[in-house]
Design an enzyme around this catalytic site. Structure first.
Site, short mmCIF file in Angstrom:
data_model
loop_
_atom_site.label_atom_id
_atom_site.label_comp_id
_atom_site.label_asym_id
_atom_site.label_seq_id
_atom_site.Cartn_x
_atom_site.Cartn_y
_atom_site.Cartn_z
N SER A 164 -9.21 1.61 3.27
CA SER A 164 -8.61 3.26 2.66
C SER A 164 -7.49 1.83 1.46
CB SER A 164 -8.18 3.58 3.63
OG SER A 164 -6.75 3.25 4.07
N LYS A 210 0.65 -1.25 -0.13
CA LYS A 210 0.11 0.35 -0.01
C LYS A 210 0.85 1.49 0.07
CE LYS A 210 -4.06 1.80 2.40
NZ LYS A 210 -4.27 1.85 4.13
N SER A 267 -9.80 -0.65 7.84
CA SER A 267 -9.55 -0.15 5.87
C SER A 267 -8.52 -1.50 4.89
CB SER A 267 -8.07 0.82 6.29
OG SER A 267 -9.03 2.20 6.00
#
Length: 459
Positions: free
Chosen positions: A153, A78, A177
């Site tokens: 997210s 990420k 997330s």
């Protein structure tokens, strides 16, 4: 099956046997990305040449019998998990693009293990949305239905896992997330026990964990990336998980179907989660439905505290950069001025009350099962399921309690809606029993209904 769809465990076994080369595999993964990425928009800073070079170096280590535990395995990270030389925009156009000076602890552990980090993945604005909406990245989409969000997210990570961009993807989680996008994309997502994986920039609730297609790959990844690091004072010593094998006979499992506050649970989700619980009951587990763990006061208190925290972050930006922040985030934080210091302190206290409530709920149970989210994946272009920045957390009441309490929690696919969208089942476990949570997820993988992976993403 395409090489891109092989698990990390299978890849390492085939590399060691000489049946496959890391170079072959990364080429297949990059071909998958090239085919699907124009529609999914899951990647950031994709670097095919560096990936091929890393794969060639891995191939050489196998020839010398010097390979690490994830050698040659394609991995994404990420974008807010720093990798040396790549800027960390945090999903927003308001960030100045400065190349990271070093690998974040978890990324460094992956490299030390021989993993081929071929791309970063997209995330939502400041990681504060459970969607892929961002002023910096293209809008990420769900491989099961391109009109839907992959969640957030860790939007790109979950989409990449479901689409078969290799087997391992690292995400971050402060309120859901990792687990929310994993649930909405039909994959495994683990938020580990707090401190299990060094975060580098620790904060209450913040965690880093794997998003994978199988629980076994998640367990392997967790063992590689866990352990202490001087950059995170909350990081734990190397772990030894509960050595007992998972035996469902006599296991006490709580079933939480009503989170208390937040959106009502979709009936198809309730049915799928109940079915999973009944399946476990049929093999000897004791299932007890429990009332809500948290209250509206707790969820609102958390919202108030985070509002002020985020408002302080935005206030520190120069006006020209603050103006670039997603309007929905600016609207949410604009209300922070109406909160008194007492409101903020009360909000912080509610986070602790949430933690205490979760810990008390575990007193009589080995696991707590629940939906991961109360609703299926929502439209891709919505920042929030409610479409209201002033009601931003109505969908995290099942996930966020375990961030506050530091317990491990994973999600596993437990079925699909009538329109074919995945349904996530969350498994929470006592602290430090991350691998037992994944063992239960691995068992459920083998017995619950599932659909073929959406490798041919429909237009």
């Amino acid at each position: 099956m395409s090489l891109a769809d092989l698990t990390a465990i299978d890849l390492v076994a085939k590399y060691r046997a000489g049946d496959l080369s890391p170079v072959q595999v990364i080429d297949d993964v990059l071909a998958r990305v090239d085919e699907l990425e124009p529609r999914l928009q899951a990647t950031y800073a994709l670097d095919p040449e560096a990936a091929r070079q890393a794969a060639r170096e891995s191939e050489a280590r196998y020839r010398k019998n010097a390979a690490g535990p994830l050698d040659g395995v394609p991995v994404t990270v990420k974008e807010n998990i720093a990798t040396q030389g790549t800027p960390v925009p945090q999903g927003t156009a308001a960030t100045e693009l400065v190349p990271a000076k070093e690998d974040h602890p978890a990324a460094a552990r992956l490299r030390q293990a021989g993993a081929v980090i071929f791309s970063k993945t997209t995330m939502s604005e400041y990681g504060m949305l459970s969607s892929g909406v961002s002023t910096f990245h293209h809008l990420a989409r769900n491989p099961w239905d391109l009109t839907k969000t992959p969640g957030g997210s860790s939007a790109g990570a979950a989409a990449a896992a479901a689409a078969g961009y290799g087997p391992i993807h690292l995400g971050t989680d402060i309120g859901g997330s990792i687990r929310l996008p994993a649930g909405w994309c039909g994959v495994i997502g683990l938020k580990p026990t707090h401190g299990r994986v060094a975060v580098g920039n620790p904060y209450p609730g913040r965690a880093i964990g794997p998003i994978t297609r199988t629980a076994s790959d998640a367990a392997l990844t967790l063992q590689v990336i866990s352990g202490p690091d001087r950059r995170d004072q909350t990081s734990l010593p190397p772990f030894t998980d509960d050595p007992r094998p998972l035996a469902l006979q006599g296991t006490h499992i709580a079933l939480l179907l009503d989170a208390g506050p937040g959106l009502p649970v979709n009936p198809e989700i309730t049915a799928a989660v109940t079915n999973a619980a009944q399946t476990l009951e049929a093999v000897g587990a004791t299932i007890t439905e429990i009332p809500p763990i948290i209250t509206r006061e707790m969820l609102d208190g958390l919202d108030h505290f985070w509002r002020v925290r985020s408002a302080a972050d935005l206030a520190a930006l120069p006006e020209n950069r603050r103006a670039k922040v997603l309007p929905a985030i600016r609207e949410w934080t604009s209300t922070a001025d109406s909160l008194t210091p007492y409101d903020v302190f009360h909000g912080h206290t509610q986070m602790q009350n949430m933690s205490t409530a979760v810990d008390q709920a575990f007193a009589a149970y080995d696991f707590i099962l629940s939906p991961t989210a109360p609703i299926p994946a929502f439209p891709a272009d919505q920042a929030y399921p409610t479409n209201n920045p002033l009601q931003p957390f109505e969908h995290i009441a099942f996930t966020v309690p375990y961030n506050m309490s530091t317990h491990p929690a994973t999600t596993v696919n437990c079925g699909h809606t009538s329109t074919g969208l995945p349904i996530g089942l969350q498994i929470a476990a006592p602290r430090f029993q991350d691998l037992r949570a994944l063992a239960l997820a691995a068992y459920l993988e083998t017995i619950l209904p599932t659909n073929p992976w959406p490798t041919n993403v429909h237009h």
